[in-house]
Design an enzyme around this catalytic site. Sequence first.
Site, PDB file in Angstrom:
ATOM      1  N   LYS A 136      -1.879  -0.300   1.050  1.00  0.00           N
ATOM      2  CA  LYS A 136      -2.838   0.174   2.054  1.00  0.00           C
ATOM      3  C   LYS A 136      -4.211   0.374   1.402  1.00  0.00           C
ATOM      4  O   LYS A 136      -4.409   0.062   0.230  1.00  0.00           O
ATOM      5  CB  LYS A 136      -2.340   1.483   2.665  1.00  0.00           C
ATOM      6  CG  LYS A 136      -1.062   1.327   3.491  1.00  0.00           C
ATOM      7  CD  LYS A 136      -1.330   0.622   4.785  1.00  0.00           C
ATOM      8  CE  LYS A 136      -0.172   0.720   5.759  1.00  0.00           C
ATOM      9  NZ  LYS A 136      -0.336  -0.127   6.933  1.00  0.00           N
ATOM     10  N   HIS A 149      11.916  -0.270   8.217  1.00  0.00           N
ATOM     11  CA  HIS A 149      10.481   0.054   8.267  1.00  0.00           C
ATOM     12  C   HIS A 149      10.242   1.492   7.820  1.00  0.00           C
ATOM     13  O   HIS A 149      10.795   2.420   8.411  1.00  0.00           O
ATOM     14  CB  HIS A 149      10.003  -0.146   9.708  1.00  0.00           C
ATOM     15  CG  HIS A 149       8.541   0.007   9.910  1.00  0.00           C
ATOM     16  ND1 HIS A 149       8.013   0.823  10.873  1.00  0.00           N
ATOM     17  CD2 HIS A 149       7.481  -0.561   9.273  1.00  0.00           C
ATOM     18  CE1 HIS A 149       6.689   0.741  10.845  1.00  0.00           C
ATOM     19  NE2 HIS A 149       6.343  -0.089   9.879  1.00  0.00           N
ATOM     20  N   ARG A 150       9.448   1.669   6.781  1.00  0.00           N
ATOM     21  CA  ARG A 150       9.163   2.985   6.186  1.00  0.00           C
ATOM     22  C   ARG A 150      10.491   3.697   5.868  1.00  0.00           C
ATOM     23  O   ARG A 150      10.610   4.902   6.041  1.00  0.00           O
ATOM     24  CB  ARG A 150       8.283   3.827   7.114  1.00  0.00           C
ATOM     25  CG  ARG A 150       7.017   3.098   7.583  1.00  0.00           C
ATOM     26  CD  ARG A 150       6.137   3.924   8.503  1.00  0.00           C
ATOM     27  NE  ARG A 150       5.157   3.078   9.195  1.00  0.00           N
ATOM     28  CZ  ARG A 150       4.342   3.487  10.156  1.00  0.00           C
ATOM     29  NH1 ARG A 150       4.350   4.745  10.523  1.00  0.00           N
ATOM     30  NH2 ARG A 150       3.503   2.668  10.734  1.00  0.00           N
ATOM     31  N   GLU A 202       4.024  -2.384   0.871  1.00  0.00           N
ATOM     32  CA  GLU A 202       2.739  -2.692   1.532  1.00  0.00           C
ATOM     33  C   GLU A 202       1.621  -1.894   0.880  1.00  0.00           C
ATOM     34  O   GLU A 202       1.685  -0.657   0.802  1.00  0.00           O
ATOM     35  CB  GLU A 202       2.806  -2.364   3.026  1.00  0.00           C
ATOM     36  CG  GLU A 202       1.462  -2.695   3.670  1.00  0.00           C
ATOM     37  CD  GLU A 202       1.360  -2.393   5.152  1.00  0.00           C
ATOM     38  OE1 GLU A 202       2.380  -2.110   5.806  1.00  0.00           O
ATOM     39  OE2 GLU A 202       0.214  -2.431   5.644  1.00  0.00           O
ATOM     40  N   GLU A 222      11.141  -1.365   3.469  1.00  0.00           N
ATOM     41  CA  GLU A 222       9.674  -1.453   3.514  1.00  0.00           C
ATOM     42  C   GLU A 222       9.075  -0.076   3.284  1.00  0.00           C
ATOM     43  O   GLU A 222       9.639   0.942   3.741  1.00  0.00           O
ATOM     44  CB  GLU A 222       9.230  -1.981   4.885  1.00  0.00           C
ATOM     45  CG  GLU A 222       7.773  -2.396   4.957  1.00  0.00           C
ATOM     46  CD  GLU A 222       6.798  -1.395   5.568  1.00  0.00           C
ATOM     47  OE1 GLU A 222       5.603  -1.706   5.637  1.00  0.00           O
ATOM     48  OE2 GLU A 222       7.214  -0.277   5.951  1.00  0.00           O
ATOM     49  N   ASP A 248       4.921   2.007   2.281  1.00  0.00           N
ATOM     50  CA  ASP A 248       3.462   1.862   2.160  1.00  0.00           C
ATOM     51  C   ASP A 248       2.965   2.656   0.957  1.00  0.00           C
ATOM     52  O   ASP A 248       3.444   3.774   0.728  1.00  0.00           O
ATOM     53  CB  ASP A 248       2.780   2.430   3.409  1.00  0.00           C
ATOM     54  CG  ASP A 248       3.327   1.805   4.673  1.00  0.00           C
ATOM     55  OD1 ASP A 248       2.968   0.655   4.955  1.00  0.00           O
ATOM     56  OD2 ASP A 248       4.138   2.460   5.370  1.00  0.00           O
ATOM     57  N   ASP A 295      12.458   0.134  12.766  1.00  0.00           N
ATOM     58  CA  ASP A 295      12.711   1.560  12.496  1.00  0.00           C
ATOM     59  C   ASP A 295      14.197   1.884  12.661  1.00  0.00           C
ATOM     60  O   ASP A 295      14.644   2.963  12.267  1.00  0.00           O
ATOM     61  CB  ASP A 295      11.932   2.437  13.494  1.00  0.00           C
ATOM     62  CG  ASP A 295      10.430   2.308  13.348  1.00  0.00           C
ATOM     63  OD1 ASP A 295       9.955   2.151  12.215  1.00  0.00           O
ATOM     64  OD2 ASP A 295       9.734   2.372  14.390  1.00  0.00           O
ATOM     65  N   HIS A 312       2.046   6.361   4.724  1.00  0.00           N
ATOM     66  CA  HIS A 312       1.436   5.314   5.557  1.00  0.00           C
ATOM     67  C   HIS A 312      -0.071   5.471   5.724  1.00  0.00           C
ATOM     68  O   HIS A 312      -0.836   4.538   5.516  1.00  0.00           O
ATOM     69  CB  HIS A 312       2.104   5.283   6.936  1.00  0.00           C
ATOM     70  CG  HIS A 312       1.534   4.245   7.835  1.00  0.00           C
ATOM     71  ND1 HIS A 312       0.440   4.478   8.644  1.00  0.00           N
ATOM     72  CD2 HIS A 312       1.855   2.931   8.032  1.00  0.00           C
ATOM     73  CE1 HIS A 312       0.139   3.379   9.311  1.00  0.00           C
ATOM     74  NE2 HIS A 312       0.975   2.419   8.954  1.00  0.00           N
TER      75      HIS A 312
HETATM   76  O1  G3P Z   1       5.866  -4.118   7.577  1.00  0.00           O
HETATM   77  C1  G3P Z   1       4.800  -4.291   8.413  1.00  0.00           C
HETATM   78  C2  G3P Z   1       4.285  -3.030   9.006  1.00  0.00           C
HETATM   79  O2  G3P Z   1       4.703  -1.940   8.252  1.00  0.00           O
HETATM   80  C3  G3P Z   1       2.803  -3.059   9.110  1.00  0.00           C
HETATM   81  O3  G3P Z   1       2.319  -2.032   9.897  1.00  0.00           O
HETATM   82  O4  G3P Z   1       1.187   0.078  10.275  1.00  0.00           O
HETATM   83  O5  G3P Z   1       3.645   0.030  10.063  1.00  0.00           O
HETATM   84  O6  G3P Z   1       2.230  -0.318   8.063  1.00  0.00           O
HETATM   85  P1  G3P Z   1       2.362  -0.498   9.546  1.00  0.00           P
HETATM   86 CA    CA Z   2       3.881  -0.733   6.467  1.00  0.00          CA
END
Ligand code: G3P
Ligand code: CA
Length: 294
Positions: A153, A50-51, A151, A77, A79, A282, A92
């Site tokens: 945004k 994640h990120r 992702e 992943e 954003d 994470d 993000h």
């Molecule tokens: O991968 C899904 C998740 O990243 C969505 O929420 O807020 O962390 O971008 P967020």
């Molecule tokens: Ca995300």
Amino acid sequence: MRRFSYHSFLKIYFSLLGVVLLILVYPFIRYTLSDPSNEIAVSSVKIVGHRGAAGHAPENTLSSFQKGLDLKVDIIELDIHLSADDELIVIHDATVDRTTNGTGAIEDLNMSEINQLDAGTWFGADFKGEKVPTLRDVLELVGDQCPLLIEIKWPSKGIYKGITQQLITLIAEYNIQESVIIQSFEKQYLQEIHTLNPKIQCHQLVLATSDILPIYMDRSIHFSYFEPLQDISSVNIWQYYLHSETITNQRIKGIRSGAFTLNNSDDIRKAVSWGLEYVITDYPNRAREALSKK
Ligand code: G3P
Ligand code: CA
């Protein structure tokens, strides 16, 4: 005409409040009390950093993506937003305020201004001088080492016009159409991506769904039951609204399931035992240990 007394008003008010609270709390109770099923199908599970690996390094920076690679995530992943001069920026929030030493909305800043910012010190002194990367920077770093889950945004109001076209162009330039996955809470982006290139895999993000009431939430609240978009390959949901029935029902329709952000070993094992395929975390090392994945 009969008039409501103050007492009756309070009774109705608190009863309604009680119902609303119950609806909100119900998924959490259900999630916490439900048991894992007996079998864990680990082989098809993908550990998604994640990120990058946001538990170990400042989110959405090259250090975080490198850490994800070092921890051998299956997918990274990240954003994206669009800057004032139409660069795809990896961050993000819609502003730089939380994760850099600057202020302002991405849509109002040029790449050269964003490039001056420190995106590491907020996380730790060791990361001082870390930059806000562009998507191109990430593609250069990651290459073909690992697929990306990108992702899309949105700015503070509306959506970024043209972001999907920019993204498709960059994906084509780096020739990653077959490995990349696009996800969003915003349906319009996913529909645009599908129109621009129907072969690219898309995941639909949803925050909360209910199987008892016609209500769900992605970017906003909708008063209907959640139905995945056509042609998406996975629905990725906030972990507290994930249930074994949801995963099973989606699988019947040929759709996979993912959940974010699974950082606790027991939660990861439970979700995977229900059939979850994308563990968005994470802490990719925790996920690997929890699943004893080589
Ligand atoms: O991968 C899904 C998740 O990243 C969505 O929420 O807020 O962390 O971008 P967020
Ligand atoms: Ca995300």
